[in-house]
Design a protein around this motif. Structure first.
Motif, mmCIF file in Angstrom:
data_model
loop_
_atom_site.group_PDB
_atom_site.id
_atom_site.type_symbol
_atom_site.label_atom_id
_atom_site.label_comp_id
_atom_site.label_asym_id
_atom_site.label_seq_id
_atom_site.Cartn_x
_atom_site.Cartn_y
_atom_site.Cartn_z
ATOM 1 N N LEU A 133 33.385 -49.962 -33.019
ATOM 2 C CA LEU A 133 33.031 -50.949 -32.047
ATOM 3 C C LEU A 133 33.261 -52.403 -32.479
ATOM 4 C CD1 LEU A 133 29.781 -49.949 -29.939
ATOM 5 C CD2 LEU A 133 32.226 -49.856 -29.360
ATOM 6 N N ARG A 134 32.876 -52.498 -33.653
ATOM 7 C CA ARG A 134 33.132 -53.792 -34.388
ATOM 8 C C ARG A 134 34.641 -54.214 -34.666
ATOM 9 N NH1 ARG A 134 30.174 -54.984 -39.937
ATOM 10 N NH2 ARG A 134 31.040 -53.069 -39.961
ATOM 11 N N SER A 135 35.306 -53.397 -35.110
ATOM 12 C CA SER A 135 36.647 -53.379 -35.622
ATOM 13 C C SER A 135 37.768 -53.619 -34.622
ATOM 14 C CB SER A 135 36.815 -52.775 -36.744
ATOM 15 O OG SER A 135 36.736 -51.176 -36.302
ATOM 16 N N ARG A 136 37.379 -53.238 -33.295
ATOM 17 C CA ARG A 136 38.404 -53.171 -32.133
ATOM 18 C C ARG A 136 39.003 -54.520 -31.968
ATOM 19 N NH1 ARG A 136 37.033 -52.647 -26.833
ATOM 20 N NH2 ARG A 136 38.856 -51.377 -26.240
ATOM 21 N N PRO A 137 40.443 -54.565 -31.848
ATOM 22 C CA PRO A 137 41.272 -55.863 -31.821
ATOM 23 C C PRO A 137 40.826 -56.637 -30.714
ATOM 24 C CG PRO A 137 42.636 -54.000 -32.432
ATOM 25 C CD PRO A 137 41.142 -53.435 -32.044
ATOM 26 N N SER A 138 40.619 -57.944 -30.837
ATOM 27 C CA SER A 138 39.883 -58.969 -29.784
ATOM 28 C C SER A 138 40.797 -58.601 -28.359
ATOM 29 C CB SER A 138 40.057 -60.411 -30.210
ATOM 30 O OG SER A 138 41.494 -60.626 -30.589
ATOM 31 N N GLY A 139 42.023 -58.284 -28.477
ATOM 32 C CA GLY A 139 42.877 -58.279 -27.284
ATOM 33 C C GLY A 139 42.535 -57.044 -26.448
ATOM 34 N N ILE A 188 35.284 -43.246 -28.595
ATOM 35 C CA ILE A 188 34.683 -44.678 -28.765
ATOM 36 C C ILE A 188 35.630 -45.678 -28.053
ATOM 37 C CG2 ILE A 188 33.680 -46.694 -30.103
ATOM 38 C CD1 ILE A 188 31.993 -44.211 -29.973
ATOM 39 N N GLU A 189 36.998 -45.561 -28.651
ATOM 40 C CA GLU A 189 37.874 -46.525 -28.092
ATOM 41 C C GLU A 189 38.151 -46.407 -26.454
ATOM 42 O OE1 GLU A 189 39.459 -49.072 -29.035
ATOM 43 O OE2 GLU A 189 40.717 -49.205 -27.348
ATOM 44 N N ARG A 190 38.181 -45.005 -26.247
ATOM 45 C CA ARG A 190 38.241 -44.715 -24.794
ATOM 46 C C ARG A 190 37.087 -45.238 -23.928
ATOM 47 N NH1 ARG A 190 36.586 -41.135 -20.860
ATOM 48 N NH2 ARG A 190 37.810 -40.247 -19.756
ATOM 49 N N ALA A 191 36.107 -45.077 -24.429
ATOM 50 C CA ALA A 191 34.732 -45.518 -23.704
ATOM 51 C C ALA A 191 34.441 -46.846 -23.966
ATOM 52 C CB ALA A 191 33.619 -44.764 -24.763
ATOM 53 N N ALA A 192 35.049 -47.614 -24.859
ATOM 54 C CA ALA A 192 35.065 -49.098 -24.710
ATOM 55 C C ALA A 192 35.912 -49.505 -23.847
ATOM 56 C CB ALA A 192 35.076 -49.714 -26.275
ATOM 57 N N THR A 193 36.713 -48.995 -23.684
ATOM 58 C CA THR A 193 37.968 -49.494 -22.662
ATOM 59 C C THR A 193 37.311 -49.485 -21.248
ATOM 60 O OG1 THR A 193 39.558 -48.617 -24.431
ATOM 61 C CG2 THR A 193 40.336 -49.446 -22.046
#
Ligand SMILES: Nc1ncnc2c1ncn2[C@@H]1O[C@H](COP(=O)(O)OP(=O)(O)OP(=O)(O)O)[C@@H](O)[C@H]1O
Ligand SMILES: [Mg+2]
Length: 490
Positions: free
Chosen positions: A330-336, A368-373
């Protein structure tokens, strides 16, 4: 060959000694005056300094040279040359750090002997300095996350082998981080400034893979219109990562064996060997023993590759690391990226802990990437998880609504859910009042419950307050402030 700074105000000496040194194959940088010599030592960082002690008639200026040389890092070895009857000054020079002295006039044989001794001493010293620096060096495996014992054992092994040239075989299921580890090996080695080149051995047919790895010369086969460098040459000085090495076709296996044995490659269509200085790291997600038995993989190559093997644990074997990995992703997701998710609901964490993770860390990262999106607020809810994971754990994402889920545990289940692993009640959690006398102001009760919850989360992530702050959705400064207030309350 060594770099030697030679300082003497007598020109014939400079010429004679200079010639002797050049004959031995050394590079000589001569100086005849003190000031330029002092600058010259700093600028040239020589391996050896040979200086006359009496650089002018006024006194032992050579001592300044010795002191200057010793102040450099790494310091060159210094030999002083003295005139007859000036032994005392020679001794002073030795005290100041000179390695040895030669008394004029000296025999050529003695001179050669002293120089050789001085240079091999210099080499030994710089070797020790290097080893010492190695001991102090802090290894950086910051991108590989994990507190579990099995991954900590991997870190220990990486520290031991990273900065060597040993061939390494990385074993582990798909998605366990084999490529990440191969990169970390490279980045923590002296080869870090040269290329790291990964190649998947299962991705190309035999002839293409051969020319990719070893290169070809013009006309070697139809379509070879120009000379081409192979990846082994591209990776010169660096590391080549042979992923899925078990899929390498038999012909190439014998070629690779030759590279490992002789450190030489031959381009396709050419017989001249080319020397290469490449470290080989290989990986496989299928145990190679089976292919060795059925003849698909050469046993001798296996032993060559498997000088050191590193087994990566599956995520199922280190489920305790899931919360850490989740907050890392979660922390290392690129800001864009879309989605502002900062944490997951406790039900989601339960599901993540229950799932078997056949795709290991990669599967978790993707989930996590999918859920965060998809996530609408800053907390990932059950409905944001991939259907395949919900199905695998027998959960129905659509039917379940955890959006009202309290971030703090419900009052009724506070005592049990916050019990520490050892079973004792956690500090500051007094549970429900048994009688009117035990009732506290709501503010104090809330504070104590919050404090217990924070401490439990800090325990869960192995004491890492930064991770805990992310999971709790507060800044690190807020977490520290609250912890300090707690201490004051007690
Ligand atoms: N311990 C870890 N900490 C953080 N990220 C990790 C860790 N292990 C794996 N990852 C991440 O998971 C993904 C998969 O890792 P990697 O590509 O290294 O796996 P692999 O073992 O090479 O998989 P495959 O066998 O499928 O090629 C990468 O995005 C990597 O950054
Ligand atoms: Mg891989």
């Amino acid at each position: 060959m060594a770099k030697v700074v030679l300082i003497d105000d007598e020109l014939t000496m400079v010429q004679m000694v200079g010639d002797l040194l050049r004959k031995e194959g050394h590079e000589v940088i001569p100086f005849s005056n003190l000031d330029s010599a002092l600058d010259g030592i700093v600028e040239n960082s020589p391996d050896l300094v040979i200086t006359d002690l009496y650089l002018d008639k006024s006194g032992a200026k050579g001592l300044d040279v010795v002191k200057k040389a010793r102040s450099l890092s790494p310091p060159p070895v210094v030999i002083v040359v003295t005139g007859f009857g000036t032994l005392d000054t020679a001794i002073d020079a030795m005290r100041a750090g000179a390695f040895d002295y030669l008394e004029k006039p000296f025999k050529v044989e003695d001179f050669r002997f002293t120089i050789r001794r001085a240079l091999s001493f210099g080499e030994a010293v710089s070797e020790t300095t290097f080893l010492r620096r190695q001991l102090k060096k802090k290894y950086q495996f910051t991108k590989i996350i994990g507190n579990a014992e099995k991954i900590q054992a991997v870190f220990k092994m990486l520290e031991r082998v990273a900065d060597t040239d040993t061939t390494i075989l990385i074993l582990g299921e798909s998605g366990t981080g084999k490529e990440l580890v191969a990169k970390a090996l490279h980045q923590n080695s002296r080869r870090q400034h040269a290329p790291f080149i990964p190649i998947n051995c299962s991705a190309l047919p035999e002839n293409l893979l051969e020319s990719e790895l070893f290169g070809h010369c013009r006309g070697a086969f139809t379509g070879a219109i120009a000379d081409k460098k192979g990846l082994f040459q591209e990776a010169d000085g660096g590391t080549i990562f042979l992923d899925e090495v078990g899929s390498m076709p038999p012909l190439l296996q014998s070629r690779l064996l030759r590279v490992l044995q002789e450190r030489e490659i031959r381009r396709v269509g050419e017989n001249t060997p080319i020397h290469v200085n490449v470290r080989v790291v290989a990986a496989t997600n299928e145990p190679l023993e089976n292919s060795i038995k059925d003849g698909g993989f050469r046993e001798d190559l296996y032993y060559r590759l498997n000088v050191i093997s590193i087994q990566l644990p599956s995520l199922k074997e280190r489920k305790d690391d899931i919360p850490l990995l989740v907050s890392h992703f979660l922390r290392s997701r690129p800001s864009g990226r879309t989605g502002k998710a900062r944490r997951v609901s406790s039900r989601v964490m339960e599901i993540l802990n229950t799932h078997e993770w056949p795709g290991n860390v990669r599967e978790l990262e993707n989930a996590i990437e999918r859920a965060a999106t998809l996530c609408e607020g800053d907390v990932i809810r059950v409905k944001d998880l991939p259907p395949a994971i919900l199905k695998a754990v027998g959960e129905n994402g659509a039917a379940l609504d955890d959006s009202g889920e309290a971030e703090l545990p419900k009052v009724a289940d506070t005592p049990q859910s916050l019990a520490s692993p050892a079973g004792e009640p956690i500090r500051g959690n007094s549970g429900l009042p048994e009688n009117v006398d035990a009732v506290k102001p709501l503010r104090i009760f809330a504070r104590e419950t919050e404090s217990a919850y924070m401490n439990r989360v800090i325990d869960l992530v192995g004491g890492d307050k930064e991770q805990a702050a992310i999971l709790l959705g507060v800044s690190l400064a807020t977490l520290y402030r609250k912890l300090t207030e707690d201490e004051k309350l007690q």
